[in-house]
Write a protein that holds these residues in place. Structure first.
Motif, short mmCIF file in Angstrom:
data_model
loop_
_atom_site.label_atom_id
_atom_site.label_comp_id
_atom_site.label_asym_id
_atom_site.label_seq_id
_atom_site.Cartn_x
_atom_site.Cartn_y
_atom_site.Cartn_z
N LYS A 183 0.04 11.65 2.60
CA LYS A 183 -0.64 10.51 1.98
C LYS A 183 -0.23 9.19 2.63
O LYS A 183 -1.06 8.30 2.85
N ASN B 10 0.83 -1.21 0.00
CA ASN B 10 0.00 0.00 0.00
C ASN B 10 0.86 1.26 0.00
O ASN B 10 0.55 2.25 -0.67
N LYS C 91 2.26 5.03 -7.76
CA LYS C 91 1.06 5.25 -8.57
C LYS C 91 0.36 6.56 -8.25
O LYS C 91 0.12 7.40 -9.12
N ASP C 92 0.01 6.75 -6.97
CA ASP C 92 -0.72 7.97 -6.60
C ASP C 92 0.12 9.22 -6.84
O ASP C 92 -0.40 10.23 -7.33
N MET C 93 1.41 9.17 -6.48
CA MET C 93 2.27 10.36 -6.59
C MET C 93 3.18 10.32 -7.83
O MET C 93 3.88 11.29 -8.12
N SER C 94 3.18 9.19 -8.53
CA SER C 94 4.01 9.02 -9.74
C SER C 94 5.47 9.37 -9.48
O SER C 94 6.12 10.07 -10.25
N GLN D 236 2.41 1.71 -3.38
CA GLN D 236 1.43 2.17 -4.36
C GLN D 236 1.21 3.67 -4.25
O GLN D 236 1.07 4.36 -5.27
N VAL D 237 1.19 4.20 -3.03
CA VAL D 237 1.04 5.65 -2.84
C VAL D 237 2.18 6.38 -3.53
O VAL D 237 1.98 7.40 -4.20
#
Length: 739
Positions: A723, A678, A685-688, A681-682
């Motif tokens: 985040k 998790n 993906k979420d923050m690239s 992923q933050v």
């Protein structure tokens, strides 16, 4: 109170109120004659050049009154010191001559004032602590302790008004106070002043963390007060039933102290268990003091389970600064560890006012220890051959005073700092014993010179006539006395070796019809890449440099010189264009502006604090050229500013920079299935973001890990932190300095 020139109504009122406050707080230490002298000093402070203000904008006379208030009420000194404090700013501004002091106030005041004048001269030069002038400053301190105490009071008042100065001055003064004066206050037993200084230093050098802890303390105050009340209630009842007169209360620890625990224990604020201490102060005197303290200890440990390894008995053997107290840590309600400090009113005054309290309680047990400390300080200071930076480092060894007590074979007690070795003990006995030390017997058992001594050890030093000090010994000893003697002896050995090497080389060259000139010597030093001329001759003496290789260089040096590119020879004539080799961390020139936009200067980001775009930063000129960029909150910043202030340059980020920076986060939480996935992923993906590394250690249902990512600036990093904190199971995320 008449003066030659008129003050504004507000300033006049402020001066009168502060003067009255000074007299009120000092009424127990002043008689009528004292009051007359203090009034004279006060009038002089007001009647000369009142338009002179300090850099904060505060009236000079107001500052003098504030310093005198600290000297009188917070340190507890008498008329002479209060008078000198009032006169200090007059002296700084050349408003008085020394002969005037002697005529009006006597030779005693003049002697202290002379020390203060020397301090003024150093500060007028804007002296950095790394310079040799600070040796003179500290030597002045060691002559009359009251000079130290007045300057500490002055520095405390400066820190209390530091917000009125510009940011650059704030950092410079805060670094100096944190590096030198707070430890000095600690060593003199001024614990309240030391704690306030450290908190103020942190406020101006690490404001973000200071504000965070202050906010947390405020949020938890109600629960903490309730816990303290529950803890002391049963103790109050039992102590009262025993007929003891006492005061018991909880004391929240300083912000700086809490921050240190967070760093040392590598834990968030919520996990720091000893945010406060319980203090029991007894109204006992004379022969009943120690027995009464042990009675309280018995009550506390009967009620709450003690931790035997956390007992600190400074009743039987006080600290060298006179500190007497009994400390224990017990398991209180809710299974929380709580520190309890037990002392009498007299002991408490000594703890608060340190050395000054010994003058009130004559014959105090700490006086001898303080005399020994000052004697050691003089010994360190008076060695004229010391390198200024080494001197400050060695001086600081004497400041903090966690101590161990050991015995000679004859049963004499010796006091050494915690971490001292057999070699320290040998040098403490005599420098000649230290030089020839090969080991020791402790309680009949053989140990090496590296062995750390412990409380109660009976030590017998073993020596050998053929033993000589070695350079690695410097890393074994922990006391400034031993370091000083060792360095002095090693220099003497090196000098003799260098002289022998030089004589050998001159004799061999003479046989070959060659002459050793100064120019040739410098060429040889450069060719063989030794640090100095002495090192070159020592290498010749030990055989590290072959004399035949020297001959070979001399025979062919003219040929080599002619092969040098013209550009290289030209560059040797100037040191203005200094550069370092660009490494993988060097940034493009459009990211930073350094010291009024200097050109042609390479820089790189310091690995100790990993600054990123948006951080408050400064530049530090490194020894081999070029500049390292550090965060202003870098752990090494105070020492760099204090010891190498002349190498600090301003630096700031330019607008619109698009470089990528490396940052490392510490993450702690519950060890749930999928939590690492998790978090990843933050980031990706979420923050690239590009993630360089992630490492997680789990233990008994919880985890602690570090994540290193590449970010553009602090805003992006702060968003990432928020985040990750929102990920289920994560309870703390913080940025750490070193990757």
């Amino acid at each position: 109170m008449e003066t030659q020139n008129e003050l504004s109504a507000i300033e006049r009122k402020e001066v009168i109120n502060k003067y009255r406050s000074l007299l009120k707080s000092s009424k127990n230490i002043f008689n009528k004659e004292d009051l007359k002298e203090v009034r004279t000093a006060m009038l002089m402070a007001l009647s000369r050049k009142k338009e002179i203000r300090r850099k904060t904008g505060i009236l000079s006379a107001v500052h003098s009154l504030d310093v005198a208030q600290i000297v009188g009420s917070e340190i507890g000194l008498g008329r002479t010191s209060v008078t000198c404090a009032l006169l200090y700013d007059l002296l700084r501004n050349d408003d008085m001559e020394k002969h005037e002091i002697s005529e009006i106030f006597g030779e005693n005041v003049e002697a202290i004032v002379s020390g203060l004048l020397k301090v003024r001269e150093l500060y007028d030069k804007d002296t950095s602590i790394e310079t040799d002038n600070f040796r003179k400053l500290l030597l002045t301190f060691a002559q009359d302790v009251r000079v130290i105490l007045i300057i500490i009071a002055d520095r405390l008042q400066v820190m209390r008004t530091l917000h009125l100065l510009d940011e650059e001055r704030q950092h410079k003064i805060a670094a100096e106070v944190g590096y030198l004066y707070a430890p000095m206050a600690h060593r003199l037993g001024l614990y309240a002043i030391k704690s306030e200084m450290e908190d103020l230093v942190m406020k101006f050098t690490n404001r973000e963390m200071y504000s965070f802890i202050a906010k947390k303390l405020n949020e938890t105050k109600r629960a903490r007060d309730k816990y303290i009340g529950d803890f002391i209630a049963p103790l109050k009842k039992e102590l009262t039933d025993m007929g003891l007169k006492f005061d018991i209360k909880g004391r929240t620890k300083s912000i700086h102290s809490i921050h240190n625990k967070m760093k040392k224990q590598n834990t968030p604020f919520e996990k720091v268990y000893d945010l406060f201490a319980i203090r029991v102060i007894l109204d006992s005197e004379g022969n009943t003091e120690k027995p009464d303290c042990w009675k309280v200890y018995s009550v506390v440990t009967d009620k709450y389970q003690p931790n035997p390894s956390r007992l600190r008995d400074w009743l039987s053997i006080p600290k060298s600064n006179g500190y007497e107290s009994l400390h224990t840590t017990v398991l209180g309600p809710e299974k929380k560890w709580v520190e309890v400090q037990i002392r009498t009113n007299r002991m408490n005054e000594v703890a608060e006012k340190g050395l000054a309290a010994h003058w009130k309680y004559k014959g105090g047990s700490g006086e001898k220890g303080m005399d020994e400390w000052l004697s050691n300080i003089r010994e360190v200071l008076e060695n004229p051959e010391r390198n200024a930076v080494d001197f400050i480092d060695d001086f600081k060894l004497n400041l903090y005073d966690e101590e161990v007590f050991v015995f000679t074979p004859k049963g004499d007690l010796r006091r050494l700092p915690k971490g001292a070795t057999i070699l320290d003990f040998a040098f403490d006995i005599h420098s000649e014993v230290g030089k020839k030390c090969t080991g020791a017997k402790i309680n009949g058992k053989h140990v090496s010179i590296k062995h750390e001594v412990s409380n109660g050890d009976h030590i017998e030093i073993i020596t050998a006539n053929n033993q000589v000090p070695r350079p690695e010994w410097v890393n074994i000893v922990a006391t400034s006395r031993a370091k000083t003697k060792l360095k002095q002896t090693l220099r003497e050995i090196e000098y003799k070796e260098a002289e022998f090497g030089k004589e050998t080389l001159v004799r061999r060259l003479k046989n070959w019809k060659m002459e050793l000139t100064d120019q040739l010597t410098h060429q040889l030093v450069k060719h063989f890449k030794t640090k100095s001329i002495n090192d070159f001759f020592r290498d010749v003496s030990t055989g590290a440099i072959d004399v035949m290789a020297v001959k070979e260089f001399i025979l062919h040096k003219d040929d080599k010189e002619s092969e040098k590119p013209i550009e290289e020879i030209a560059s040797l004539k100037s040191a203005t264009n200094f550069v370092v080799q660009e490494d993988e961390e060097s940034q493009s020139s459009d990211v930073l502006m350094i010291d009024k936009n200097l050109k042609n200067v390479d820089y790189s980001l310091a690995k100790c604090c990993n600054p990123i775009f948006g951080d408050d930063i400064f530049g530090f000129v490194v020894a081999i050229g070029g500049i390292k960029i550090h965060r202003k909150s870098c752990p090494n910043a105070p020492e760099m500013r204090t010891k190498f202030g002349y190498r600090i340059v301003n630096a700031q980020w330019t607008d619109g920079a698009s470089a990528s920076f490396q940052a490392t986060l510490k993450v702690t939480g519950t060890d749930d299935i999928g939590i690492v996935s998790n978090i990843s992923q933050v980031i990706t993906k979420d923050m690239s973001m590009k993630m360089r590394s992630i490492s997680i250690d789990s233990n008994e249902g919880s985890f602690e890990g570090s994540v290193t990512v590449f970010v553009n600036d602090t805003n992006v990093l702060n968003t990432l932190i928020r985040k990750i904190k929102n990920v289920k199971g994560v309870y703390a995320v913080s940025r750490i300095d070193r990757a």
